[in-house]
Scaffold this active site. Structure first.
Site, mmCIF file in Angstrom:
data_model
loop_
_atom_site.group_PDB
_atom_site.id
_atom_site.type_symbol
_atom_site.label_atom_id
_atom_site.label_comp_id
_atom_site.label_asym_id
_atom_site.label_seq_id
_atom_site.Cartn_x
_atom_site.Cartn_y
_atom_site.Cartn_z
ATOM 1 N N TYR A 136 1.760 -87.352 -53.031
ATOM 2 C CA TYR A 136 3.136 -86.872 -52.852
ATOM 3 C C TYR A 136 3.325 -85.439 -53.361
ATOM 4 O O TYR A 136 2.474 -84.911 -54.045
ATOM 5 C CB TYR A 136 4.166 -87.848 -53.390
ATOM 6 N N GLU A 137 4.393 -84.845 -52.938
ATOM 7 C CA GLU A 137 4.662 -83.422 -53.231
ATOM 8 C C GLU A 137 3.546 -82.539 -52.653
ATOM 9 O O GLU A 137 3.228 -81.484 -53.204
ATOM 10 C CB GLU A 137 4.817 -83.227 -54.744
ATOM 11 N N GLY A 138 2.999 -82.961 -51.501
ATOM 12 C CA GLY A 138 1.922 -82.201 -50.848
ATOM 13 C C GLY A 138 0.570 -82.748 -51.235
ATOM 14 O O GLY A 138 0.175 -82.677 -52.394
ATOM 15 N N GLN A 180 -2.314 -78.628 -50.862
ATOM 16 C CA GLN A 180 -2.462 -77.708 -52.004
ATOM 17 C C GLN A 180 -3.626 -76.748 -51.766
ATOM 18 O O GLN A 180 -3.530 -75.539 -52.013
ATOM 19 C CB GLN A 180 -2.755 -78.483 -53.297
#
Lengths: 598, 598
Positions: free
Chosen positions: A439-441, A446
Site C-alpha cells: 500500500y501507498e505505492g 517506489q
C-alpha cells in the site's frame, strides 16, 4: 509473550549522535526543542506505547474490526485507548500550532511514530491517515475548511481518511471514475465507490472527514482531470456542531491477511442522492496535491517496516532467551542452554537487529533532513536537504517494508514450530508486515519513482552527492586500526562501488531503454537501501569508536554498536555485488518471453 | 481464481531429458516402467490433482479441521476426496508390492507427489505421514506387525502418524520423556504427551496407526535410550478386525498460521491406564530408525517447497494475465495493458518461474539418484548415487522450503492490494509455505547436517565430485556460440567458484571451530542450492539448444527454457558471491556479543 519496550537508548543515539538533534533544535521554530524535552517525550511515548497500545496488539489481531449494517465496531479496548491517546495530546505532536498542534520537528515525531507502529500498527493507522487528511487541508484547504475541520482533527476529536483507490483503479489513479457534480452553491455531490479505505468507518469518534479524489463533469481524461474534495461523514454547521448524516456509507470491510484491527472499508458515496462535499484547492489538481503529500505518507509506511522489524526482533529475542533446547555445539555432555547459544539462532537475531538499527539510522537521518529542508534559513541548505529527502523516500518506503517481511519471517523461524502457532504472536508480525510493500505505492512504484524522477531526470546529481558522502565515511574507516573496521570498510567500499556502477547504468539506460531500466529498478532500490544502511552503520561504528576512545558514555552500548555494524558488513552488505550485477545485466532474460510463452 | 494445472510438460522434460527416465526404467524391478506408462500416470494424477484436490484447497483453509470432545472433523469434502484418492490407488503408488503397493520408482512418485502438494498441501500431509509410518514398519517391523498393519495402510484404509515431538523436546529429541512399560506379554503401556502430530486424529478412516518414540524403564539417558513403538488407535485382533479403543486421545488441535485443514494434534497417551503398543525393531534404537527414514521425509517436505512455489506462480501468473492496469511503460497514450507488460511484474514472475523450474530439475535428479542408489546392480553406482542423495537431501529440504516462502510472498506482491485480501487466495500459499522451513528439521538443522555429516565428515569428497560435474557443464556452455549461453556461463562459473571457496572453508574450519562453521551453515546451504539450481538450469538450456539445433520437439518450449535459464543466471546466480563471502567471513560479527548485550 508479546511485550514491547521502546528502544529509547538506540533512538537517542541515532537522534543525537547520527542525525544531529542539536542542529534541528537550532532551526527557526524549534526554539523550545531541547535534549531534555526530547527525552521526556520519548519517555512518555514509550510508556504509552508499552503500557497501553502494545497489550492491545494481539487482541486486535484476534478480534479484528467488525462490520454490521454499515457500522464498524473496533476491537475491544480500542475506544478507550484512542480516548487516552487524544487526551495525552499525541495526535497533535507534529501538527501546526495554529490549529492546536505542538509543531515538533519531524526528527522527534519520527521516533514517536516508530513507537506507535511497533506497539500496535493496526491502531497507528488511524492517526496516520488523519494526519494525511490534515496535511491535505493545510496544503490547499480554504480558511473556512481549515477552521471547520482542522482543530478537531488535530485534537483527535475527529479522524480523517484518504479515498483514492477504486476497483478498476489500483495503482493507476488515471482510471478514477468517482464523479463530483457542482450544485451551484459551492458544494458538490459525490457519486462513486472507493475501496481499501483505512478507518473509513469506525466507532472511535463522532465524525470522520473523508478526503476524496473525483472527477468534475468537464474534467479532462486521465490524471489531469482529478480533483480533491472534502466529504465529512456528518455535515458540520457553521457553529461547529454536527448536522445531517452525509450520503457516504461503509458497505463492507475486507477480510485481510493482517492488520485485522484496522478496518479496510469499501465506501459508497452518493447511493442516496449524493454525498455533499467541497472542493479542496483548484479543480483538476487533486493528483498533484496527492503527490505533494506523498513523501509524508510513504515515509510513514516505511516507518512501519522499521517498527515491525523492531517488534519482531524483540519478540524473537525474548523467545530465544527463554527457550532452553539442546546443548552448546562442540561441547559434549554440556548442560542444556537457551537457543541464543546456537550459532544460527544468533545469526538470525543479529541479522534482524543489525538491519533494524540500520533502518532506524537511515529513517531518522531523513527525518532530520526533512526538518532542515523545511526550516533552515539558507535556501541552498534547504534545497540540498529536500533533494536528499526526495531521493531517499522511495528507499525508506520500499527497502524498509520489503525488509520487514523478511525480518518478521525470520522472527517466525527463530520460534521454530511455535512460530507457526498463532497464539505465539510471531506470525502476526509477518501477516501485518505483508501489506507494507503494497500500500501507498508498491515496491515497484517506489523503485520506478527512484530511478526515474529521483535519479535519471537529474542525471544522477543527488545520488552522486550521496555516494561522495559514503566515500568519505569509507575513508574515515581506514583511519581506525582495528579488524572490525577493516571488515566494515571492505564490504562498504565494495558496496559503494556496486551502487555507483548500477546508478551509472540507470542514468545511461533510462532515456534509451526504459523497460530495461525498469527491470532493474527493484534490485536497484534494494541495493541502494543496503549500501545506505551500511553507510549509516559505519557512521555509527565510527561514533562509537570515538566515544570508547574518549572513555565517555555507555561503553557496552558502543561496543555492541561496533559488533552490530560489523555483522551488517559481513552479512548484509555482500549482497550488493549480486544486486548490482542484476541491475546491469538482468533485462534481456526478463523481457524475452512472449506473453503466450508464460 | 485459485485453479491449478499440473505442469506435465515440464515434468516430462525433466524426467526424460534431465533425470534420465530411461536409465531408471532399465533398473531391476522397474521392468514395467515405460514412457507411455509414466505419461498415463502423470495424466491421471494431473486430472485428480486439478479436479478433486485443488478445488478443496481454499475450503480447507477457510473451514479448517475442527476439534470437539476429542474428535476431529476434517474440512468439508475431505472424506469424499480421501475415499476417491484411496479407491484410485494413489496411496499405494510407491509402496512395496508385497503389501499391495505398485512399487513405482521414486522418480515417478516424485512427480506425482508434487501434484498432490501443489493441489492441496494440507490434504497431502495425510498420505505423506502414512508413508512415513509404512516405511518404519517395513524397515524394522516384525512379520506380525507388517501383516497386521501394512496392507491396510498401503491401501489407505488406515492412516499412520509419526509421534516424535514433546513440549520440552522440539528439535532436541534427546529430551523425549514419554515412557513405555513392558507388560510381560510382549506389549507395552505407553504414557506421555506428544505435540505437533499431523493427522493425529481425524474422521477419514476407522483406524490410525501411531508410531511413537518412548523410553523403556531401563533406557540410557539421551538419544541412545529411545525406542520406537506402534500404537494403534483401535487395537487390532489377529483376524484383522478392530478391537478395543486404545488409550490415546487427541486433547486439542493447534490454531496455526497455515495448513488449516491439516489437524495438528496434541496426543495424550495413557491417561486412562496406558496405551497398548508393541516394540518396533530393537530397544533403544528408535532414533536410529528415524534417521534412516529421514531422507524420505525431508525430501517430501522439500517437495512441498517446490509444489507451493509452482502453485503460487500459477496463481500470480493468472492474475497478471487477467488484471488490466496502466499503460505500457515508455508508450505515451497507449492502451491499457495487463500487468504482465510491466517490467517488474515480469521480473517477479520470471523469478518465481525460474526458481521453481530449477527446484523441479534438482528434485527429480535426486529422485532418480534414489532409484539408482536402491536398485542399480553395480555396488559402486549405488554407493555413488546414495552419497549424492545424502548430500542433496538437506539442500532440497532447506533451500526449496526457504525459497517457497519468498516465492509465495512474491506471489502476494504480484497481486498488489488484492494479494492481502484472503478471498484472493494468494496469501494462503504464503501462510501454508511458512511451516515448511520449520518442520521435519528447521533450515539450520538441515544446514548443520549438510556441512557436518555430509561434507566435513568425509573431507568434502562427494561435494567435490558434484562440483566437478558442474564444471563440465560450465565447459559445455562455452561450446555454444550464443549471447544467452555466454551469460549463463559467466554467472554459473562465478557461482561454482564461490561454492568451491565456501566448501573449502567449511572443510577447513569445521573441525577446529565448529561454531564459526555453523554461523555459515544456512548461507552455505542457500549458496549450494542456488548454484545447484543453476547447474540444472544450464543442463536444461544445453538440452534445449540441442533439440532446437536438431529441429526436434516443441521449439517454443525449448526456447522458453533457454530464456528461463538465462533469467536464473542473471537474477539468482549472482547472489552466490555475497553468500560465499558471508560463509567465509561472517562468524566473528555473529558470535561477538555477550548474551547480556542483546
Amino acid at each position: 509473550m508479546s511485550d514491547y519496550t521502546a528502544p529509547i537508548r538506540d533512538m537517542q543515539f541515532v537522534m543525537r549522535e547520527l542525525a544531529d538533534l542539536d542542529a534541528v533544535a537550532g532551526l527557526p521554530g524549534c526554539e523550545e526543542v531541547s535534549a531534555d524535552l526530547v527525552d521526556a517525550i520519548l519517555e512518555e511515548a514509550g510508556k504509552f506505547a508499552n503500557g497501553v497500545l502494545a497489550p492491545l496488539n494481539k487482541i486486535g489481531d484476534q478480534e479484528g474490526a467488525k462490520w454490521k449494517d454499515g457500522e464498524v465496531t473496533t476491537a475491544p479496548g480500542w475506544i478507550d485507548a484512542y480516548r487516552q491517546f487524544t487526551e495525552a495530546g499525541w495526535t497533535a505532536l507534529a501538527s501546526d500550532p495554529q490549529y492546536g498542534g505542538q509543531g515538533l520537528p519531524k526528527l522527534v515525531s519520527t521516533a514517536v511514530m516508530e513507537m506507535w507502529k511497533s506497539a500496535n500498527m493496526a491502531f497507528s493507522l488511524c492517526p496516520m491517515l488523519t494526519n494525511g487528511a490534515i496535511e491535505a487541508l493545510l496544503l490547499r484547504g480554504t480558511d473556512v475548511q481549515k477552521d471547520m475541520y482542522l482543530p478537531k482533527m488535530v485534537s483527535g476529536e475527529w479522524t480523517g481518511t484518504m479515498n483514492l483507490t477504486e476497483p478498476q483503479a489500483g495503482s493507476d489513479l488515471a482510471a478514477v471514475r468517482t464523479r463530483a457534480e457542482p450544485q451551484g452553491d459551492g458544494t458538490y455531490k459525490i457519486f462513486g465507490q472507493k475501496i481499501f479505505i483505512t478507518y473509513g468507518e469506525h466507532d472511535l469518534t463522532d465524525n470522520i472527514i473523508h478526503l476524496v479524489l473525483a472527477r468534475l463533469p468537464d474534467a479532462p481524461e486521465g490524471v489531469k482531470g482529478i480533483s480533491l474534495f472534502v466529504v465529512p461523514k456528518f455535515l458540520v454547521s457553521a457553529d461547529g456542531s454536527l448536522g445531517a448524516r452525509n450520503d457516504v456509507h461503509c458497505v463492507s470491510i475486507e477480510h485481510k491477511l493482517g492488520i485485522h484491527a484496522s478496518p479496510t472499508c469499501v465506501l459508497a458515496f452518493g447511493d442516496k442522492g449524493g454525498a455533499i462535499g467541497t472542493l479542496v484547492g483548484e479543480a483538476n489538481r487533486g493528483l498533484e496535491y496527492m503527490f505533494i503529500m506523498m513523501n509524508e505518507a510513504r515515509f510513514a509506511v516505511g516507518m512501519e517496516g522499521l517498527a515491525l522489524s523492531e517488534r519482531a526482533y524483540q519478540h524473537a529475542l525474548q523467545y530465544a532467551k527463554d527457550r532452553v533446547q539442546g546443548t552448546e555445539v562442540g561441547v559434549r555432555g554440556g548442560p542444556k542452554v537457551n537457543i541464543l547459544h546456537h550459532p544460527d539462532v544468533r545469526r538470525m537475531l543479529m541479522s534482524m537487529k543489525s538491519q533494524t538499527e540500520a533502518m532506524r539510522a537511515l529513517a531518522y537521518m531523513v527525518g532530520a533532513a526533512t526538518d532542515l529542508a523545511h526550516l533552515h534559513p539558507d535556501d541552498a541548505v534547504r534545497a540540498q536537504n529536500q533533494a536528499f529527502v526526495d531521493l531517499m523516500i522511495p528507499v525508506v518506503k520500499g527497502w524498509f517494508t520489503e525488509n520487514s517481511v523478511d525480518i518478521a519471517s525470520t522472527g517466525v523461524q527463530v520460534h521454530g514450530g511455535m512460530g507457526f502457532i498463532e497464539e505465539t504472536g510471531a506470525a502476526q508480525h509477518l501477516r501485518d508486515a505483508r501489506i507494507t510493500p503494497i500500500y501507498e505505492g508498491t515496491t515497484a512504484i517506489q523503485a520506478n519513482d527512484l530511478i526515474g524522477r529521483k535519479i535519471a531526470r537529474e542525471g544522477g546529481e543527488t545520488i552522486k552527492g550521496v555516494i561522495a558522502g559514503m566515500r568519505k565515511v569509507e575513508a574515515e574507516l581506514g583511519g581506525v586500526q582495528d579488524e572490525s573496521f577493516a571488515a566494515i570498510r571492505r564490504t562498504l567500499g565494495a558496496g559503494i562501488e556496486a551502487l555507483e556502477k548500477a546508478a551509472g547504468y540507470i542514468v545511461a539506460t533510462y532515456g534509451s531503454d526504459i523497460k530495461a531500466a525498469h527491470v532493474g529498478s527493484v534490485p536497484f532500490l534494494k541495493l541502494f537501501g543496503i549500501v545506505a544502511g551500511g553507510w549509516q552503520m559505519a557512521r555509527a561504528a565510527l561514533v562509537a569508536r570515538r566515544r570508547l576512545d574518549e572513555g565517555s558514555g555507555d561503553a557496552d552500548f558502543y561496543r555492541s554498536k561496533i559488533v552490530t555494524a560489523r555483522f551488517y558488513a559481513d552479512h548484509v552488505l555482500p549482497q550488493a555485488h549480486g544486486l548490482s550485477y542484476t541491475v546491469v545485466n538482468g533485462a534481456a532474460g526478463a523481457l524475452a518471453l512472449s506473453e503466450e510463452a508464460f
